[in-house]
Design an enzyme around this catalytic site. Structure first.
Site, PDB file in Angstrom:
ATOM      1  CB  THR C   9      17.321  -2.496   4.389  1.00  0.00           C
ATOM      2  OG1 THR C   9      17.834  -1.452   5.234  1.00  0.00           O
ATOM      3  CG2 THR C   9      18.392  -2.940   3.424  1.00  0.00           C
ATOM      4  CG  MET C  11       7.284  -0.072   5.822  1.00  0.00           C
ATOM      5  SD  MET C  11       6.097   0.304   7.117  1.00  0.00           S
ATOM      6  CE  MET C  11       5.464  -1.331   7.447  1.00  0.00           C
ATOM      7  CB  CYS C 140       2.752  10.213   3.806  1.00  0.00           C
ATOM      8  SG  CYS C 140       2.810  10.130   5.599  1.00  0.00           S
ATOM      9  CD  GLN C 167      -1.290  11.542   9.582  1.00  0.00           C
ATOM     10  OE1 GLN C 167      -1.465  12.670  10.006  1.00  0.00           O
ATOM     11  NE2 GLN C 167      -0.102  11.078   9.289  1.00  0.00           N
ATOM     12  CB  SER C 170       1.956   1.555   6.647  1.00  0.00           C
ATOM     13  OG  SER C 170       1.101   2.401   5.923  1.00  0.00           O
ATOM     14  CD  GLU C 193       2.696  13.580   9.858  1.00  0.00           C
ATOM     15  OE1 GLU C 193       3.884  13.423  10.185  1.00  0.00           O
ATOM     16  OE2 GLU C 193       2.180  13.007   8.884  1.00  0.00           O
ATOM     17  NE  ARG C 226       0.705   6.981  13.232  1.00  0.00           N
ATOM     18  CZ  ARG C 226       1.401   7.481  12.217  1.00  0.00           C
ATOM     19  NH1 ARG C 226       1.005   7.308  10.960  1.00  0.00           N
ATOM     20  NH2 ARG C 226       2.487   8.187  12.445  1.00  0.00           N
ATOM     21  CG  HIS C 233      -1.987   9.109   5.765  1.00  0.00           C
ATOM     22  ND1 HIS C 233      -1.855   7.915   6.425  1.00  0.00           N
ATOM     23  CD2 HIS C 233      -0.773   9.739   5.902  1.00  0.00           C
ATOM     24  CE1 HIS C 233      -0.624   7.818   6.926  1.00  0.00           C
ATOM     25  NE2 HIS C 233       0.050   8.893   6.622  1.00  0.00           N
TER      26      HIS C 233
END
Lengths: 346, 346, 346, 346
Positions: C9, C11, C140, C167, C170, C193, C226, C233
């Site tokens: 449920t 993203m 990702c 990046q 999302s 990250e 970001r 990305h």
């Protein structure tokens, strides 16, 4: 005077800290929070601002009237918290100036824009909290609108107001709108905003009659939209008046508008509450939101055009949602209360 | 049929190329440009699109009717160029479907939204260009609005329409709006846009009477604003009707609206010209602009609310400015012309 | 085969639903959630997607292995939840393909990019869960990088990789980054990250030796940032190789790279895992993130330039963080498992 | 001293006007333009700024040395115009401080960051224009980088610098980048920028030896990217030094860095040319670009981390491209020239 700030650690609260730094009359003596109780203030708000030295070492405390020493309380609480917490301060005898929506529409609570309806402050005497009393300030979208409409209503009468908004993300608080939703997008819905704007503007523009306020008798329709702008609510307004209305005359009427804060030379009062821009493509949030002698406290109006009906008019309003529309408006209201003798210290 | 595209190398022109790729009836036979004459098409537009193979090797030529072999001409020219160039094609006997504003308001020129006023095409017979004739399509902001208003006008009558827009940057063409001006900003001015919307919508909604169009008799007020959105014009609309108007009934009336393109099953016709969204915060440009069976050809309407007056109503409209509002609308118009026998080939 | 999706449920989870709609081998049989347990799936995710009919009516259940009937489990859980919940499914005998970071760096857990290191799947046999086993997919940001580096490492050897990222929001999930922080801004920090990228890439590019993976022996430095982009990305990469390296040869090496998924013609495998763009200012997220035969599954590389040292090279990589970098990569991994006989059904 | 501004009507030029308003030493006496010759200055720049009164009524003139009365000329011309026009002013005996790239790399032209290489000004005596001479300032991306590298080079030696940039749209001038291209996107290419950064930084960090500059002997690799930010270039930097390098020591070295402008207390010199941020996710353009005692003149450095090699280091730099990276840097350079006796008046 010593002032306490309820909800001082949120996006709305930190604005009071910024604007009260070096204030000639008010000094922050207490800050309350929720999840950061016990931290020193500078740590509690470090993701939002670098706290100025005068408040950096204040301990964040619970919003408990017994723990607070202040002559005045500003409330930047979310509405649900305000509903519960503000009454405790009233009962404990504090004057409260609140930007929360919780009590704005109560019959005996003044909803104030200092230039527009200072006379509504006399409702205070109807309140039954002993020394305590509450004054509220409007929703950030209502402020610019009611300020712009006041001189027009006085001069031309007002029958109908249709407004569409372009509201900045900072108006949603923090964390507010997720970036995934608003980047390259606009969102044509802000919960309960349209109802607030319509009801609040009618109360502010209403008349004090006997024991209460009679809301202004006009049709009011709002469509509220979030846009990817940082600060500044723009509004596209269409009005119909009682009389024929001329766009040049309107510009003059708006420009010369002035109120009690200007007459009393209150510290946070801008020289001109309304600035009229003649440039064809203004006002714009990024370039105009800090215009005027006290940045963020003036409303900028532009593109004043006659409508097809001789009593109709179109224009755009820009106002700073975090300054005039929140902390700045509340501080100006407190300054007005002080000048008018409502604040005696405790 | 062979179609030529005037202004094929700009942002408006490349949309025809994209939408006509694999079109069952129309095949691009010629592309004209200005600064790129002599280049092959794929090189001329490489900063905008990867040209599909079917047109990649076409040479970009001058907009000279003598050099063009086509049964139909689409014009995606800027208005000033259209004013000069389109008449040459008319005089040379070409049918022209133009999205330029140059000739939209001329008495004998139909301004067409295929679902709304296909009967206006009969104006063509008043034109005096021999085999040539011109049909225009409206401004990108007018399209969604007129499409939404048509069923409401038919059902409830319309007296007054107040609209504020939230227009995407792609509507300004290329290079269009400088990023320095629009990032984190909104611009409450688009040159001549408000006048166009007001006049065009009244013509489209007007009645064919005898030799011409009688514009719809209603008050129309527009405030046009650019927002940092890529594609999709959103509009906040307030209307007053002749009769009491109920928001649930409105939703039904809009949803069941359908026109000639649907009846004729034209290739670019969406199943539903109007999609009604029941979600509280929709339509939104980024998420809804491609909704429907033919992406970009349906208008999405949401937040239908009753107004304070019993004959008033508020709602939001979203339409794709580059598809339904430009190339897609022109292609659908050409399909309608074809189906109705106006295009005979040359 | 029946597949269950843990964390369906959020993203990350809804991407599985989108990509598995009409999948030839896998059919979603169960969806788990946290705060929405008991709702039907379409209601649970309505703010994120319109759920396709095939799953709209599934009830959202708790992530309890006893309540789930599936031949394979995809985990889109946040890392902390994954740490606790995934082991329960392993012990219950489920094959688990997880995009969570929780177990990626464990010695006996393969961290897979199907084109890069399918041989690492043999680690599965070292796991001690009976019928159950776990395979993970990378962060990702790692995916595009490791995919691009693999052919270069094979051809030229690799000593040093310096990468800076751009990046998309999302990648932070939902609600993710507040719009107030990222509009008109870039944020040079993404928690943990850089460490993940550095460690994971070395594991993926490492060699299977005896009982485990020997990480690739190279210097790896990442700076993660970001930016206000929706999807995709971008990474600016500088490398030093063992041998002299020529930019034209690199373009060829990258373009002809292909792996097991292509050889096996897996349903989600793009024809070209790496697309080389020759256009001077590409790849760009908004225009290139969906390039290729399976949108979002190819990595686009551009601006390949020789460095000052003869063994150095610079280039840009673009990969889709929500497709190749998450659900799409996990599904391709599951397809590989299926083709190689690791999934037997239950 | 009277100063003239060449190219005063563009985005670069108006910054001089803003920064020189109320300057203690310099007064704007002439402004030149191209398409706006003959207009008064306030009209010529009305879409960019409200011109201050002191210059509002100046007539925009052609860049003709015979028509200009000034002791110093600032050039904010585009490079192609600078190549043609600046020599005319030199031959007419004017001192010229130019931010244009046209003459930066000439052997006898100093390329100056006042804190970094004031000694390079002695190149002026090699120039052969009589009283005229030219001093240039670097590309906006080079400035922050060279300023940050100088103290590190002095303390640790420098062998290799790998930098990736995140550059604001205002760096592209006006109209600059079309919004359609950059909204929700990043563009990994800026024409000739990488070459400029690499060559200029080596010249600035070079040694004055005998008759010329010996460029710094180091490997320099840049990847330049445009991002949707208004003002402020962020840079992700990786370096390798001659000696082991410790991140805490680096912070100290950077913080105590200071140069001639600080020693001479020049009006536009910030107290600290380099500010080190300890906050984990800073510097960020929107929040930090105006940090320091002279807004826009300090460079902010953050996220200083040790690399895997003991002589390597990673960090982020933020500098204001329109102030320190253009007009502000040029004005500080002129102040240095004045203090050192290079400007005698005419």
């Amino acid at each position: 005077m010593k002032v306490a700030i309820l909800g001082a650690t949120g996006m709305a609260g930190v604005e009071y800290i910024k604007l009260l730094e070096n204030h000639p009359w008010f000094k922050v003596s207490a800050v309350t929070g929720k999840r950061t109780v016990g931290l020193i203030y500078s740590d509690a708000v470090k993701s939002l601002i670098n706290a100025p030295k005068s408040v950096a070492d204040l301990e964040v405390i619970e919003p408990d009237p017994r723990k607070i020493d202040a002559d005045l309380v500003f409330s930047a609480l979310p509405s649900s918290a305000a509903r519960e917490i503000e009454p405790k301060f009233l009962e404990a005898g504090f004057p409260v100036v609140s930007e929360a929506s919780a009590h704005r529409m109560l019959e005996d609570v003044p909803l104030i824009i200092p230039e527009v309806n200072p006379d509504h402050l006399s409702l205070i005497k109807k309140q039954r909290y002993g020394d305590g009393f509450i004054v509220t300030t409007p929703n950030c979208t209502t402020v610019g609108l009611a300020l712009a409409l006041k001189p027009l209503m006085d001069e031309f009468g007002l029958r109908k107001v249709i407004v569409s908004t372009y509201q900045a993300v900072s108006g949603a608080g923090f964390p507010g709108v997720p970036s995934f939703l608003i980047l390259g997008n606009v969102i044509p819905y802000i919960e309960r905003e349209e109802e607030k704007v319509e009801a609040e503007a009618k109360k502010i523009l209403g008349k004090l009659l006997g024991d209460g306020i009679v809301p202004a008798d006009l049709i009011f329709e709002a469509s509220c939209v979030r846009v990817p702008v940082i600060d500044g609510h723009l509004e596209a307004v269409y009005i119909e008046a009682d009389k024929p209305i001329d766009s040049e005359e309107v510009a003059e009427v708006l420009e010369r508008f002035s109120g009690e804060p200007q007459r009393l030379r209150l510290p946070t009062a801008p020289e001109k509450p309304i600035i009229v821009s003649k440039t064809v493509d203004r006002p714009q949030p990024r370039f105009d939101v800090m215009a005027g002698s006290v940045p963020g406290m003036s409303v900028v109006i532009g593109r004043i055009r006659s409508g097809k009906l001789e009593n109709s008019l179109k224009f755009f309003i820009l106002s700073h949602n975090r300054i005039r529309g929140a902390a700045g408006g509340a501080i100006l209201t407190a300054e007005l209360l002080y000048s008018m003798g409502y604040l005696r210290g405790r």
